[in-house]
Design an enzyme around this catalytic site. Structure first.
Site, mmCIF file in Angstrom:
data_model
loop_
_atom_site.group_PDB
_atom_site.id
_atom_site.type_symbol
_atom_site.label_atom_id
_atom_site.label_comp_id
_atom_site.label_asym_id
_atom_site.label_seq_id
_atom_site.Cartn_x
_atom_site.Cartn_y
_atom_site.Cartn_z
ATOM 1 N N ILE A 1 0.831 -1.067 0.017
ATOM 2 C CA ILE A 1 -0.119 0.181 -0.082
ATOM 3 C C ILE A 1 1.047 1.250 0.055
ATOM 4 O O ILE A 1 0.397 2.313 -0.133
ATOM 5 C CB ILE A 1 -1.012 -0.085 1.281
ATOM 6 C CG1 ILE A 1 -0.277 0.083 2.508
ATOM 7 C CG2 ILE A 1 -2.158 -0.996 1.014
ATOM 8 C CD1 ILE A 1 -0.970 0.033 3.819
ATOM 9 N N GLY A 2 2.031 1.161 0.047
ATOM 10 C CA GLY A 2 2.708 2.352 -0.047
ATOM 11 C C GLY A 2 4.652 1.833 0.213
ATOM 12 O O GLY A 2 4.771 0.814 0.635
ATOM 13 N N GLY B 1 7.964 4.142 2.027
ATOM 14 C CA GLY B 1 8.546 5.264 2.791
ATOM 15 C C GLY B 1 9.978 4.891 3.012
ATOM 16 O O GLY B 1 10.736 4.309 2.325
ATOM 17 N N GLY B 2 10.556 6.105 3.753
ATOM 18 C CA GLY B 2 12.121 6.311 4.061
ATOM 19 C C GLY B 2 12.474 4.720 4.408
ATOM 20 O O GLY B 2 13.694 4.430 4.507
ATOM 21 N N ASP C 1 8.983 16.925 10.753
ATOM 22 C CA ASP C 1 8.781 16.394 9.440
ATOM 23 C C ASP C 1 7.174 16.436 9.256
ATOM 24 O O ASP C 1 6.551 15.699 8.644
ATOM 25 C CB ASP C 1 9.154 15.074 8.906
ATOM 26 C CG ASP C 1 9.239 14.792 7.644
ATOM 27 O OD1 ASP C 1 9.126 15.943 6.666
ATOM 28 O OD2 ASP C 1 9.210 13.576 7.054
ATOM 29 N N GLY D 1 10.828 1.542 4.651
ATOM 30 C CA GLY D 1 10.980 0.625 3.524
ATOM 31 C C GLY D 1 9.368 0.193 2.819
ATOM 32 O O GLY D 1 8.629 1.477 2.814
ATOM 33 N N VAL E 1 5.577 -0.407 2.729
ATOM 34 C CA VAL E 1 4.309 -0.854 3.825
ATOM 35 C C VAL E 1 3.208 -1.792 3.242
ATOM 36 O O VAL E 1 2.932 -1.626 1.909
ATOM 37 C CB VAL E 1 3.821 0.431 4.095
ATOM 38 C CG1 VAL E 1 2.715 0.562 5.015
ATOM 39 C CG2 VAL E 1 4.869 1.391 4.534
ATOM 40 N N LYS F 1 5.272 -2.174 8.180
ATOM 41 C CA LYS F 1 6.460 -1.548 7.665
ATOM 42 C C LYS F 1 7.518 -2.318 7.513
ATOM 43 O O LYS F 1 7.984 -2.573 8.666
ATOM 44 C CB LYS F 1 6.552 -0.048 8.106
ATOM 45 C CG LYS F 1 7.591 0.882 7.508
ATOM 46 C CD LYS F 1 7.783 2.053 7.884
ATOM 47 C CE LYS F 1 6.465 2.998 8.272
ATOM 48 N NZ LYS F 1 6.890 4.349 8.974
#
Length: 846
Positions: A509-510, A512-513, A627, A515, A517, A531
């Site tokens: 589903i995604g 990120g920084g 962030d 790894g 998800v 994640k």
């Protein structure tokens, strides 16, 4: 199981033509350099098209079979005829190119996921050449501009008779490509002989790493002070404005009216530029200092600074282009170069550079990027120079890709060439036979390697299928104990494999920084977001440990909660509650989702402010998120907002100090300019970032949009300008303009303006922001208790007439010592939770 797919692009030449080609490949300086005609491939088509003056030939020939691949044709408008077709790969497949001349080659891969039956935007795949991953887990989309193609550019040394570019679809997915370019480059375009290694602590030193023992990937190529353009090598140069940190210090130098040419032959090996190093138009434009003062120079306070996003902790090649076309003589304009605020060298007085002005030249530096996610370059005028100025004409950054043992090796080179040789001599029947035989050999080899890889990647399960042996345990056993580690949060790997269908691509589903998800469902029926770290993700074991220890001590209904973790063998996995509606950004722009109403947007902002206020005042010692952005605000099925992704978080300053001194971390467009300049972090840095989010909510556009005019690229600057001019109404999301009460809008816009103040001391606290947002919501609802004219000053006393939640300072959580696993909650914590929830504070996590 994947079968062998072989695509050989081959041309027959007569003896005389071969002789001429071999002669031209010597690249005599006197003859200059012309881009070769091969290879420029229009993938998925047997028709040729012209793009940027080059002919891209159709790939389909009787000799080049794709027995398990297929062609997709565009069903909508595209930005170029080159993107009308694409080649689709359902199994591992490759293009094989014959190499006539050893040397440095440029490889460009073009991806444009146009509308098609296969839904190209759902592709997930890897791309490799022998020994190197060029792309991993890519989808072929240009995330910064959905209407533009994704063009990935690589430089590599090739000394073999052929080269294979292999496309490897991820499980249950496919790969695609629209066009491929492969051609030999000029002899000295990039050379080890003119490069220096730079480190902030030691300065420059000789570089002996060997650039072409790696593959170079282009990350940025800027025509500083100029416009977008292409050069002789078809490289794209773009303006630099969006990367300037102090735009008020810089201005575009007037373009040079003549023709700038190199003062040496095209066999130049630096620092003098050759005709192919950069085009004349790049050397004929520049950024230079503006509104300079002698006192500012003397105190080192005046500079031009660019910050460009890059991968963390990775070697990069930085190339800086200079050409002094203003000074009347050499040595009149001197200035200093700094990288990451560390002095590198004095510029514009190098005796190796031609003394006949204007003289184009460049410098190459290899440096390892830090954890900030950016490479920062600064130029400062020299206080003793006759002309106090600084300038830059062009800038390039390339990532140095290391070789990887995880890339499946090619078969022996003689076997690679065998199908081509036999196909030429014996015909198609023998060729097919050889391909089939090699296919069986390759399949056997790949099965064996995948089996070995899986046995290395996943732990050997014991104790009834549940392994407790992991990295955290190993660290503790080696003498680095982890006190207060909440073992109750530990989830066995086998449970997460079952929850995510063994991390199947359909559950992704995604990314990120940290790894990938995945969506998963635990044994107890709870839906979670899993994640999973991966090599090269930029986050390692110390950050993983800190997340677990800190997240297990904090919970709040407006902070995304940690459900558990897994640290078996080579795995580092974090498990969070699943947020059904995705990110706030998903609902604001570039989306097909229904537009959010103004009241819902206000409530989302209030929820987020509550979570951040709790972090600042309710957590032990206070936590600064660092962030805050619209992609880090997640929505559940009821549009309740929760702040997420605390990988950059940092403990707040102690009571005796006003700030924390630390390296700059964050995301472009949201970074507090005061924090960027001073590297002094306070809670007000989060307030600034949140102000940008509030503008996003109001205007439904990205914080940085390079496609807009220069003064509109940065949303924060543009919003403040419109507010001061009284034109803010013109940039509001059209879908909500009719919904907003003018009093509510006034309070909301005042809150944004206060959050985006240049000086942190002028910004409100997050508690004040929360109060103002609650007030804006009450005004929107038309609260009868408020008796005032439509434009009465909303900053005056209103507390007596408006009942708002109590947003006073929450009790300190300083009792959360490392020996206490108790969950301590503030007054705003959610008390109805039956699992251990948490949120994180990380010191220098990325």
């Amino acid at each position: 199981m994947a079968t062998v797919q072989l695509h050989t692009i081959q041309h027959c030449f007569c003896v005389a033509l071969l002789f001429l080609l071999q002669l031209s490949s010597l690249q005599f300086a006197s003859l200059g350099y012309n881009v070769p005609d091969k290879y420029f491939i229009n993938c998925g088509s047997d028709n040729s098209v012209t793009e940027s003056g080059k002919l891209y030939v159709g790939e389909s020939t009787p000799e080049a079979g794709f027995s398990s691949s297929n062609t997709e044709r565009n069903q909508s408008s595209v930005p170029s005829p080159l993107y009308q077709t694409a080649r689709i790969f359902r199994r591992e497949s490759w293009y094989k190119f014959n190499i006539d001349t050893n040397g440095t080659y440029l490889v460009r891969l073009h991806f444009f996921p146009f509308t098609s039956p296969s839904n190209l935007s759902s592709a997930r795949f890897n791309v490799s050449v022998p020994g190197f991953w060029l792309l991993q887990n890519t989808n072929g989309r240009n995330d910064s501009n959905n209407n533009s193609a994704l063009v990935k550019e690589f430089f590599m040394e090739i000394s073999t008779p052929s080269i294979k570019i292999t496309f490897r679809p991820l499980e249950s997915s496919f790969a695609f490509v629209n066009a491929i370019e492969l051609f030999v480059l000029p002899l000295h375009l990039i050379s080890d002989n003119n490069v220096r290694r730079f480190t902030p602590t030691r300065g420059t030193s000789s570089y002996s790493g060997g650039l072409y023992s790696r593959v170079l990937e282009t990350k940025h190529r800027l025509n500083v002070g100029g416009q977008t353009m292409k050069d002789i090598l078809l490289r794209n140069w773009i303006p630099d404005d969006i990367y300037l940190i102090y735009p008020e210090n810089a201005k575009n130098r007037s373009p040079y009216q003549g023709q700038i040419v190199p003062r040496v032959g095209d066999d130049s090996d630096g620092p003098n530029a050759a005709s192919y190093t950069a085009p004349s138009d790049v050397y004929g434009t520049a950024k230079e200092t503006k509104n300079i003062s002698t006192s500012a120079i003397d105190f080192g306070l005046f500079n031009i600074t660019w910050a460009l996003p890059v991968d963390n902790n990775t070697d990069h090649l930085l190339r800086l282009h200079f050409c002094d076309y203003v000074s009347s003589d050499v040595g009149l304009t001197l200035f200093e170069l700094s990288i990451y605020d560390a002095h590198v060298k004095q510029l514009n007085n190098d005796p190796k550079v031609s003394n006949e002005l204007p003289a184009p030249y460049y410098y190459d530096f290899v440096l390892n990027s830090d954890n900030s996610g950016h490479i920062k370059v600064s130029l400062t005028p020299n206080e003793t120079a006759d002309i106090k100025d600084a300038f830059l004409n062009g800038l390039e950054i390339m990532k140095l890709i290391e070789s990887s043992n995880s890339v499946p090796p090619d078969l022996d080179s003689e076997y690679n060439r065998l199908p081509v040789l036999l196909g030429s001599v014996l015909g198609g029947v023998v060729l097919v036979s050889v391909v089939v035989v090699l296919g069986f050999l390759w399949r056997f080899k790949m099965n064996k390697e995948k089996s070995n890889e899986n046995s290395h990647r996943l732990p050997i399960l014991d104790n009834g299928g549940r392994s407790s042996h992991g990295r955290l345990t190993d660290t503790t056993n080696r003498g680095s104990p982890l006190p207060n580690l909440n073992l109750e949060l530990k989830i066995p790997l086998v449970d997460l494999q079952l929850a995510t269908k063994n991390f199947h691509a359909s559950q992704l589903i995604g990314k990120g920084g940290f790894g990938n998800v995945y969506k998963g469902v635990l044994e107890n029926g709870m839906t979670v977001a899993v994640k999973r770290s991966q090599p090269g993700s930029g986050q390692g074991l110390p950050e993983f440990q800190t997340e677990i220890m800190v997240l297990s001590k904090i919970r709040h209904k407006h902070l995304v909660s940690l459900i558990g973790y897994c640290d078996e063998k080579f795995e580092m996995i974090l498990v969070y509650e699943y947020m059904e509606k995705g990110t706030l950004r998903d609902h604001l722009y570039n989306t097909k989702l229904p537009s959010l109403s103004w009241k819902v947007r206000l409530q989302i902002c209030i929820d987020s402010a509550r979570g951040l206020h709790y972090l600042h005042k309710g957590a032990a010692g206070g936590i600064i998120h660092r962030d805050v952005k619209s992609t880090n605000i997640l929505l559940d099925e009821n549009h309740v907002a929760k702040v997420a992704d605390f990988g950059l978080s940092r403990s707040g300053p102690p009571d005796t100090q006003p700030h924390v001194t630390t390296g700059v971390k964050g995301t472009f467009g949201y970074l507090d300019p005061e924090y960027f300049r001073s590297q002094q972090l306070t809670e007000k840095s989060d307030v600034y970032s949140f102000g940008v989010v509030l503008l996003e909510v109001l205007c439904a556009r990205a914080a940085i949009d390079p496609s807009l005019p220069t003064d509109q690229i940065n949303l924060a600057e543009w919003g403040l300008l419109c507010k001061s001019k009284g034109t803010l109404q013109e940039i509001i999301d059209p879908s909500i303009t009719e919904q907003i009460d003018q009093n509510s809008l006034r309070r909301f816009s005042e809150t944004i303006e206060k959050c985006l103040q240049e000086d942190g001391c002028d910004r409100p606290t997050m508690g004040d922001v929360l109060w103002d947002l609650e007030y804006a919501l009450q005004l929107q609802k038309g609260a009868n208790a408020i008796q005032r004219e439509p434009y009465e000053d909303s900053s005056s006393n209103v507390s007596a007439s408006l009942q708002l939640p109590n947003v006073r300072r929450l009790p300190s959580l300083s009792t959360l010592s490392e020996a206490d696993d108790t969950i301590v909650r503030g007054e705003e914590s959610d008390s109805v939770v039956d699992s251990v929830f948490s949120q994180l504070k990380i010191d220098d996590a990325r």
